[in-house]
Design a protein around this motif. Structure first.
Motif, PDB file in Angstrom:
ATOM      1  N   ARG A   1     -61.422  16.011  32.061  1.00 50.59           N
ATOM      2  CA  ARG A   1     -61.954  14.718  32.511  1.00 50.59           C
ATOM      3  C   ARG A   1     -63.409  14.592  32.076  1.00 50.59           C
ATOM      4  O   ARG A   1     -64.242  15.450  32.366  1.00 50.59           O
ATOM      5  CB  ARG A   1     -61.881  14.571  34.036  1.00 50.59           C
ATOM      6  CG  ARG A   1     -60.492  14.333  34.584  1.00 50.59           C
ATOM      7  CD  ARG A   1     -60.527  14.167  36.099  1.00 50.59           C
ATOM      8  NE  ARG A   1     -61.407  13.090  36.507  1.00 50.59           N
ATOM      9  CZ  ARG A   1     -62.509  13.252  37.258  1.00 50.59           C
ATOM     10  NH1 ARG A   1     -62.893  14.461  37.633  1.00 50.59           N
ATOM     11  NH2 ARG A   1     -63.232  12.218  37.604  1.00 50.59           N
TER      12      ARG A   1
ATOM     13  N   GLU B   1     -63.792   6.574  32.352  1.00 52.62           N
ATOM     14  CA  GLU B   1     -63.322   7.946  32.522  1.00 52.62           C
ATOM     15  C   GLU B   1     -62.331   8.273  31.404  1.00 52.62           C
ATOM     16  O   GLU B   1     -61.324   7.584  31.238  1.00 52.62           O
ATOM     17  CB  GLU B   1     -62.647   8.130  33.872  1.00 52.62           C
ATOM     18  CG  GLU B   1     -62.165   9.552  34.118  1.00 52.62           C
ATOM     19  CD  GLU B   1     -61.477   9.699  35.464  1.00 52.62           C
ATOM     20  OE1 GLU B   1     -62.183   9.920  36.455  1.00 52.62           O
ATOM     21  OE2 GLU B   1     -60.235   9.572  35.511  1.00 52.62           O
ATOM     22  N   TRP B   2     -62.659   9.308  30.643  1.00 54.21           N
ATOM     23  CA  TRP B   2     -61.809   9.754  29.546  1.00 54.21           C
ATOM     24  C   TRP B   2     -60.994  10.973  29.970  1.00 54.21           C
ATOM     25  O   TRP B   2     -61.493  11.838  30.703  1.00 54.21           O
ATOM     26  CB  TRP B   2     -62.655  10.130  28.330  1.00 54.21           C
ATOM     27  CG  TRP B   2     -63.238   8.954  27.623  1.00 54.21           C
ATOM     28  CD1 TRP B   2     -64.450   8.366  27.855  1.00 54.21           C
ATOM     29  CD2 TRP B   2     -62.627   8.211  26.568  1.00 54.21           C
ATOM     30  NE1 TRP B   2     -64.635   7.296  27.009  1.00 54.21           N
ATOM     31  CE2 TRP B   2     -63.535   7.180  26.208  1.00 54.21           C
ATOM     32  CE3 TRP B   2     -61.410   8.321  25.880  1.00 54.21           C
ATOM     33  CZ2 TRP B   2     -63.255   6.263  25.197  1.00 54.21           C
ATOM     34  CZ3 TRP B   2     -61.128   7.420  24.885  1.00 54.21           C
ATOM     35  CH2 TRP B   2     -62.043   6.404  24.550  1.00 54.21           C
ATOM     36  N   THR B   3     -59.764  11.035  29.492  1.00 59.16           N
ATOM     37  CA  THR B   3     -58.927  12.216  29.648  1.00 59.16           C
ATOM     38  C   THR B   3     -58.652  12.769  28.259  1.00 59.16           C
ATOM     39  O   THR B   3     -58.074  12.074  27.405  1.00 59.16           O
ATOM     40  CB  THR B   3     -57.592  11.885  30.342  1.00 59.16           C
ATOM     41  OG1 THR B   3     -57.869  11.368  31.660  1.00 59.16           O
ATOM     42  CG2 THR B   3     -56.728  13.135  30.463  1.00 59.16           C
TER      43      THR B   3
ATOM     44  N   ASP C   1     -56.631  15.436  26.369  1.00 60.62           N
ATOM     45  CA  ASP C   1     -55.462  16.291  26.551  1.00 60.62           C
ATOM     46  C   ASP C   1     -55.032  16.772  25.174  1.00 60.62           C
ATOM     47  O   ASP C   1     -54.349  16.064  24.429  1.00 60.62           O
ATOM     48  CB  ASP C   1     -54.339  15.512  27.225  1.00 60.62           C
ATOM     49  CG  ASP C   1     -53.218  16.419  27.712  1.00 60.62           C
ATOM     50  OD1 ASP C   1     -53.279  17.630  27.442  1.00 60.62           O
ATOM     51  OD2 ASP C   1     -52.279  15.908  28.346  1.00 60.62           O
TER      52      ASP C   1
ATOM     53  N   HIS D   1     -58.407   6.591  28.062  1.00 63.05           N
ATOM     54  CA  HIS D   1     -59.478   6.257  28.992  1.00 63.05           C
ATOM     55  C   HIS D   1     -59.017   5.185  29.968  1.00 63.05           C
ATOM     56  O   HIS D   1     -58.031   4.489  29.740  1.00 63.05           O
ATOM     57  CB  HIS D   1     -60.726   5.782  28.237  1.00 63.05           C
ATOM     58  CG  HIS D   1     -60.658   4.363  27.770  1.00 63.05           C
ATOM     59  ND1 HIS D   1     -60.038   3.985  26.607  1.00 63.05           N
ATOM     60  CD2 HIS D   1     -61.136   3.212  28.322  1.00 63.05           C
ATOM     61  CE1 HIS D   1     -60.129   2.692  26.436  1.00 63.05           C
ATOM     62  NE2 HIS D   1     -60.779   2.187  27.473  1.00 63.05           N
TER      63      HIS D   1
ATOM     64  N   PRO E   1     -66.296  15.421  37.390  1.00 62.82           N
ATOM     65  CA  PRO E   1     -65.688  15.547  36.065  1.00 62.82           C
ATOM     66  C   PRO E   1     -66.042  16.895  35.442  1.00 62.82           C
ATOM     67  O   PRO E   1     -66.943  17.595  35.903  1.00 62.82           O
ATOM     68  CB  PRO E   1     -66.333  14.396  35.294  1.00 62.82           C
ATOM     69  CG  PRO E   1     -67.702  14.278  35.907  1.00 62.82           C
ATOM     70  CD  PRO E   1     -67.503  14.582  37.377  1.00 62.82           C
TER      71      PRO E   1
END
Length: 285
Positions: free
Chosen positions: A5, A242-244, A246, A252, A37
């Motif tokens: 995150r 907020e970026w994820t 993976d 985002h 985060p």
């Protein structure tokens, strides 16, 4: 590996003497405490008026440290000024202002590997400035992209590369100067950049260019309701992105905390013919 995150917050305009946006920052601080985060990146305009009041930079840096999370930051025009030919606020970037940022906050450009990604931070005030630091930053970007070893890259800049037309060569204080924009975008497109994360214009927006996502973070400070309702046909609100991350993918979401107030200072600037930096002092609550 678990998903990462990453929070991108921008345009907070913090000050201990002009605390107009302190309530929204407090709401952001609470959100970070509730769900910290893995990394926070501040996208510029940390301070209310850093070029004229170095204490604003010190205050902003202290507030970032107070969050208790890992963070990086890049400078905005309200932190170090603007390229001399594009100095709307009559605060051209210079050696003293650059040194103040380094003294209180950190480097003007940086890279960090996070999970499968390489993150890069740049200072858009240097772009088109003609200063020696402009060439040094461009060389850093080229070297960093060349050495990424296949990693996808996310680049953080304060000013968006362009608004609607990438070929628009008109003078502007809203986007990167045209004479610097082309080289920057060419380097990014050839160097594995998948995301350009920016701010500056105090509105959330998404676009794509040459296979790259360009995502504008909203402010936590003021918005211009009439301007962006007219252009984008939606009500601009404060918040953050907020970026994820993976693996090699990045998604985002826009976060608009319900405790953040919509603050529109356009009435002040229109009436007084200035900018928010001309607001009188106001102690934070």
């Amino acid at each position: 590996m678990a998903a990462i995150r990453l929070v991108h917050v921008s345009d907070t305009h913090l000050s201990d003497t002009h605390g107009y946006f302190a309530a929204n920052w407090a709401a952001f601080r609470d959100a970070m405490a509730a769900a910290p985060p893995d990394l926070l990146v501040h996208g510029g305009d940390l301070s209310f008026n850093g070029p004229a009041a170095e204490g604003d930079l010190a205050f902003g840096a202290a507030e970032l440290a107070r969050l208790g999370v890992a963070w990086r930051a890049i400078a905005g025009n309200h932190d170090v000024g603007e390229a001399p030919d594009f100095s709307r606020l009559d605060q051209p970037v210079n050696a003293a202002r650059l040194a103040a940022w380094r003294r209180h906050v950190g480097p003007h450009w940086w890279s960090q590997d996070l999970g499968d990604w390489r993150l890069v931070g740049l200072d858009t005030a240097l772009m088109g400035s003609g200063l020696a630091e402009e060439a040094a930053q461009a060389a850093f970007l080229a070297e960093t992209l060349a050495g990424r070893q296949g990693r996808p890259v996310m680049v953080f800049v304060h000013m968006p590369p362009f608004d609607r037309d990438v070929t628009d060569a008109g003078p502007s204080t809203s986007v990167m100067p045209h004479r610097a924009r082309g080289a920057f975008l060419d380097a990014c497109a050839a160097g594995g950049v998948k995301v350009i994360a920016c701010g500056h214009l105090h509105v959330y927006r998404r676009m794509r260019h040459r296979g790259m996502a360009i995502v504008w973070a909203p402010p936590t400070a003021m918005v211009d309701v009439r301007r962006w309702q007219g252009r984008l046909r939606r009500f601009p609100r404060p918040g953050y992105v907020e970026w994820t991350l993976d693996g090699p993918s990045a998604t985002h979401r826009l976060v608009e905390p319900p405790r953040m107030f919509v603050i529109d200072m356009s009435g002040w600037t229109a009436t007084h013919g200035g900018t928010t930096t001309t607001l009188p002092p106001l102690a934070p609550l």
